[in-house]
Design a protein around this motif. Structure first.
Motif, PDB file in Angstrom:
ATOM      1  N   GLU A 142      15.337  -2.219   0.847  1.00  0.00           N
ATOM      2  CA  GLU A 142      15.835  -1.698   2.123  1.00  0.00           C
ATOM      3  C   GLU A 142      16.133  -0.203   2.030  1.00  0.00           C
ATOM      4  N   ASP A 143      15.999   0.466   3.187  1.00  0.00           N
ATOM      5  CA  ASP A 143      16.391   1.876   3.328  1.00  0.00           C
ATOM      6  C   ASP A 143      15.669   2.786   2.339  1.00  0.00           C
ATOM      7  N   CYS A 144      14.394   2.523   2.129  1.00  0.00           N
ATOM      8  CA  CYS A 144      13.573   3.350   1.246  1.00  0.00           C
ATOM      9  C   CYS A 144      12.646   4.236   2.068  1.00  0.00           C
ATOM     10  N   HIS A 145      12.046   5.209   1.396  1.00  0.00           N
ATOM     11  CA  HIS A 145      10.985   6.025   2.004  1.00  0.00           C
ATOM     12  C   HIS A 145       9.852   6.115   0.986  1.00  0.00           C
ATOM     13  N   ILE A 146       8.697   5.592   1.363  1.00  0.00           N
ATOM     14  CA  ILE A 146       7.502   5.680   0.536  1.00  0.00           C
ATOM     15  C   ILE A 146       6.660   6.808   1.110  1.00  0.00           C
ATOM     16  N   GLY A 147       6.557   7.918   0.375  1.00  0.00           N
ATOM     17  CA  GLY A 147       5.979   9.146   0.902  1.00  0.00           C
ATOM     18  C   GLY A 147       4.492   9.058   1.216  1.00  0.00           C
ATOM     19  N   ALA A 148       4.024  10.010   1.990  1.00  0.00           N
ATOM     20  CA  ALA A 148       2.627  10.051   2.411  1.00  0.00           C
ATOM     21  C   ALA A 148       1.692  10.076   1.207  1.00  0.00           C
ATOM     22  N   GLY A 149       0.703   9.205   1.234  1.00  0.00           N
ATOM     23  CA  GLY A 149      -0.288   9.174   0.171  1.00  0.00           C
ATOM     24  C   GLY A 149       0.157   8.516  -1.114  1.00  0.00           C
ATOM     25  N   ALA A 150       1.385   8.024  -1.175  1.00  0.00           N
ATOM     26  CA  ALA A 150       1.862   7.359  -2.387  1.00  0.00           C
ATOM     27  C   ALA A 150       1.156   6.022  -2.571  1.00  0.00           C
ATOM     28  N   VAL A 151       1.054   5.578  -3.819  1.00  0.00           N
ATOM     29  CA  VAL A 151       0.405   4.308  -4.138  1.00  0.00           C
ATOM     30  C   VAL A 151       1.330   3.463  -5.003  1.00  0.00           C
ATOM     31  N   LEU A 152       1.627   2.266  -4.541  1.00  0.00           N
ATOM     32  CA  LEU A 152       2.312   1.264  -5.345  1.00  0.00           C
ATOM     33  C   LEU A 152       1.252   0.256  -5.740  1.00  0.00           C
ATOM     34  N   ALA A 153       0.895   0.225  -7.016  1.00  0.00           N
ATOM     35  CA  ALA A 153      -0.239  -0.578  -7.468  1.00  0.00           C
ATOM     36  C   ALA A 153      -0.022  -2.054  -7.160  1.00  0.00           C
ATOM     37  N   GLY A 154      -1.108  -2.718  -6.812  1.00  0.00           N
ATOM     38  CA  GLY A 154      -1.046  -4.140  -6.514  1.00  0.00           C
ATOM     39  C   GLY A 154      -1.557  -4.975  -7.669  1.00  0.00           C
ATOM     40  N   VAL A 155      -1.105  -6.226  -7.724  1.00  0.00           N
ATOM     41  CA  VAL A 155      -1.578  -7.165  -8.743  1.00  0.00           C
ATOM     42  C   VAL A 155      -1.775  -8.544  -8.125  1.00  0.00           C
ATOM     43  N   VAL A 156      -2.957  -9.112  -8.352  1.00  0.00           N
ATOM     44  CA  VAL A 156      -3.216 -10.509  -8.051  1.00  0.00           C
ATOM     45  C   VAL A 156      -3.701 -11.207  -9.317  1.00  0.00           C
ATOM     46  N   GLU A 157      -4.546 -10.508 -10.060  1.00  0.00           N
ATOM     47  CA  GLU A 157      -4.974 -11.055 -11.341  1.00  0.00           C
ATOM     48  C   GLU A 157      -4.841  -9.988 -12.423  1.00  0.00           C
ATOM     49  N   PRO A 158      -4.520 -10.375 -13.649  1.00  0.00           N
ATOM     50  CA  PRO A 158      -4.222 -11.760 -14.046  1.00  0.00           C
ATOM     51  C   PRO A 158      -2.945 -12.283 -13.399  1.00  0.00           C
ATOM     52  N   PRO A 159      -2.825 -13.598 -13.222  1.00  0.00           N
ATOM     53  CA  PRO A 159      -1.657 -14.158 -12.535  1.00  0.00           C
ATOM     54  C   PRO A 159      -0.331 -13.807 -13.186  1.00  0.00           C
ATOM     55  N   SER A 160      -0.346 -13.508 -14.486  1.00  0.00           N
ATOM     56  CA  SER A 160       0.895 -13.187 -15.187  1.00  0.00           C
ATOM     57  C   SER A 160       1.362 -11.762 -14.930  1.00  0.00           C
ATOM     58  N   ALA A 161       0.516 -10.935 -14.292  1.00  0.00           N
ATOM     59  CA  ALA A 161       0.865  -9.535 -14.056  1.00  0.00           C
ATOM     60  C   ALA A 161       2.097  -9.434 -13.160  1.00  0.00           C
TER      61      ALA A 161
END
Length: 234
Positions: A142-161
């Motif tokens: 809550e109450d965060c700001h994710i700046g323009a062009g920022a990347v929060l990496a995603g994970v689906v595999e491997p499932p343990s990630a």
């Protein structure tokens, strides 16, 4: 707010029908049966909504009854539809892409060009700025700001990630990158352009590539990174 379990996402993707939805504008010279597609209009003009796998052979076999047609399509064999935004108590600006399975908290703001993949979670009153990317299962408090062009990496595999977790009241600067498995502690600041490879403790300011804690968050930093509540008013 927990993000979707990786097995839930994998099961969803495996079972989901792969669709190519299209919007078809047709000028008719005679009657045409468009099957299960939804058809709107009267006279010789029709607007047809359906799947290309069904409509393509209909156009071929009914060529003698069609004067002209134009098709609009923005995806191919897509497994994850876009999120239905109408019920959200949030501000979603044009051009943002939110896939089904995304959670958006009340009062959040998602700006133009932002992309939120399946399983991403955005907390209440958080702003995801222009062109930012929240990968699958990325979780922002809550109450965060994710700046323009920022990347929060995603994970689906491997499932343990382990997914990225950004705790409450964090500011992620423009064009910063946070890699999978990283947790950014509450009330922290990640400088613009930083590449975060390891956890950031709460109340810290991190900068650089790779990012390192450069100081504790103080009153001056808090003043410079304060959020504007008016921007989150619906």
């Amino acid at each position: 707010m927990p993000s979707m379990d990786p097995q839930e996402i994998a099961t969803y993707l495996a079972a989901a029908p792969k669709r190519t939805p299209v919007k078809l504008y047709v000028s008719l010279a005679g009657p045409v049966d468009f099957g299960s597609a939804r058809v709107f209009g009267e006279g010789s003009s029709r607007i047809v909504f359906g799947d290309w796998e069904e409509l393509s052979p209909i156009l071929e076999t009914s060529a003698g009854s069609i004067r002209d047609w134009v098709v609009e399509s923005d995806r191919r064999n897509s497994a994850v539809p876009l999120l239905d935004l109408k019920g959200l108590k949030a501000r979603i600006e044009p051009g943002a892409i939110l896939r089904e399975g995304v959670e958006v908290g009340e009062g959040a703001v998602v700006m133009m060009g932002a992309v939120l993949n399946i399983g991403a979670v955005v907390g209440r009153r958080t702003m995801v700025d222009m062109g930012a990317v929240l990968g699958a299962r990325a979780t922002v408090g809550e109450d965060c700001h994710i700046g323009a062009g920022a990347v929060l990496a995603g994970v689906v595999e491997p499932p343990s990630a382990v997914p990225v977790v950004v705790e409450d009241r964090v500011l992620i600067g423009a064009n910063a990158v946070v890699l999978e498995g990283v947790r950014v502690g509450a009330d922290s600041v990640v400088a613009a352009g930083a590449v975060v490879l390891s956890d950031i403790p709460p109340h810290s300011v991190a900068a650089g590539s790779p990012a390192r804690v450069v100081k504790r968050k103080d009153a001056r930093t808090a003043e410079k990174t304060a959020l504007v509540d008016a921007l989150r008013t619906l």
